[in-house]
Design an enzyme around this catalytic site. Structure first.
Site, PDB file in Angstrom:
ATOM      1  N   HIS A 123      10.007 -15.289  13.887  1.00 28.13           N
ATOM      2  CA  HIS A 123      11.217 -15.242  13.059  1.00 28.13           C
ATOM      3  C   HIS A 123      10.859 -15.314  11.573  1.00 28.13           C
ATOM      4  O   HIS A 123       9.765 -15.728  11.215  1.00 28.13           O
ATOM      5  CB  HIS A 123      12.155 -16.408  13.388  1.00 28.13           C
ATOM      6  CG  HIS A 123      12.926 -16.213  14.664  1.00 28.13           C
ATOM      7  ND1 HIS A 123      12.413 -16.548  15.889  1.00 28.13           N
ATOM      8  CD2 HIS A 123      14.163 -15.697  14.899  1.00 28.13           C
ATOM      9  CE1 HIS A 123      13.307 -16.260  16.828  1.00 28.13           C
ATOM     10  NE2 HIS A 123      14.372 -15.737  16.264  1.00 28.13           N
ATOM     11  N   LYS A 144      13.812 -19.700   8.922  1.00 22.43           N
ATOM     12  CA  LYS A 144      14.277 -20.381  10.143  1.00 22.43           C
ATOM     13  C   LYS A 144      13.723 -21.798  10.203  1.00 22.43           C
ATOM     14  O   LYS A 144      12.543 -22.015   9.949  1.00 22.43           O
ATOM     15  CB  LYS A 144      13.869 -19.595  11.387  1.00 22.43           C
ATOM     16  CG  LYS A 144      14.421 -20.197  12.678  1.00 22.43           C
ATOM     17  CD  LYS A 144      14.311 -19.239  13.848  1.00 22.43           C
ATOM     18  CE  LYS A 144      14.784 -19.891  15.143  1.00 22.43           C
ATOM     19  NZ  LYS A 144      16.227 -20.226  15.116  1.00 22.43           N
TER      20      LYS A 144
END
Ligand code: NAD
Length: 264
Positions: free
Chosen positions: A153, A157
């Site tokens: 990600h 995040k």
């Protein structure tokens, strides 16, 4: 028209939701919830007539059909507590990940008076993959196939492993007829010893702008099976969440999942 309140309106997902709602013709955002309040043109810039703090959100929620939450785990915890009376007879869609057990319990309780849908991932592809992962877990011999889940990600995040990775792990464990908690391992470093059979391990990559990538590896002695999903754009999740919001509006109180929305 379905009236929405969006918690986390200033965030990446909040803004993706606002963009789609504005172009939809059948979704209207009554208010946004975020840390910093705003009204007039300052709020319009984020796609809603006003932005209020969590503590002041009850009034807007009582006017809405669906409250959609993509914020942070602490905010969701507070939201479920503070907004429960206002949500009576209405609907709540939660996309926030990394929720603790207490919040999960509050969501269960809320499901007795409101329609509640929580999903770690709103994409059709991942929800189909959850079923495939469970099936592979059921048919592949646990002692012969080691399961490793790798996710990647963007640098912003804050929780790891991702809620989707954990959902995929739970699906494999369910197929094997076991609970994930006892078998979970997060990463490896140092003198780890040999890999125990049945372990389900998670590895998280963070960096750049990756919207979300998940791989579930079934590693056998002489073959490897890999399930892979890549989100190319986070509007995928926003589209799915708004599809769920339309579906959930006006439903009877209860706990629902993307399986119900997608008819899987
Ligand atoms: P982000 O940090 O860009 O946005 C979060 C927003 O929530 C911010 O504007 C922040 O100010 C607000 N917020 C946080 N705590 C708050 C509080 N206490 N009170 C008021 N506002 C608060 O994050 P993002 O990338 O938009 O992701 C949000 C959440 O959605 C994360 O948990 C992420 O993992 C999850 N997510 C889920 C899916 C899915 O399909 N379910 C997809 C993408 C992201």
């Amino acid at each position: 028209v379905t009236d929405l309140v969006i918690c986390g309106i200033r965030g990446r997902m909040g803004q993706a939701l606002a963009g789609i709602a504005a172009a939809s013709g059948d979704l209207r955002i009554l208010a946004g919830i975020d840390r910093e309040p705003a009204e007039g043109s300052a709020a319009e810039a984020f796609g809603c007539p006003e932005i209020v703090r969590l503590e002041e959100a009850a009034d807007a929620i009582t006017r809405a059909d669906v409250l959609v939450d993509f914020s942070s785990a602490p905010a969701t915890r507070e939201l479920v507590r503070a907004a429960a009376p206002a949500l009576k007879g209405r609907a709540l869609v939660v996309g926030t990940t990394g929720l603790d057990a207490a919040t999960e319990q509050s969501l269960d309780a809320l499901g007795r008076s409101a329609a509640v849908l929580v999903a770690a991932n709103f994409s059709i592809g991942v929800n189909v993959l959850l079923g495939v992962a469970e099936r592979l877990g059921a048919v592949l011999d646990t002692a012969a196939y080691d399961v490793e889940i790798v996710e990647a990600h963007h640098r912003g995040k804050t929780d790891a492993p991702s809620g989707t990775a954990l959902a995929l792990g739970r699906a494999v464990a369910a197929g094997r007829g076991v609970a994930l908690d006892k078998l979970r391992r997060d990463g490896r470093s140092g003198d780890t010893g040999a890999r125990p059979a049945g372990q389900i391990a998670f590895h998280a990559l963070r960096g750049g702008g990756i919207a979300g990538e998940h791989r579930v590896l079934f590693l056998g002695g002489s073959e490897t099976i890999e399930l892979r999903h890549e989100a190319l754009d986070r509007t995928l999740f926003a589209e799915g969440a708004l599809h769920a919001a339309r579906w959930l509006a006006g439903r009877a109180p209860g706990r629902y999942g993307m399986k119900d929305v997608l008819g899987l």
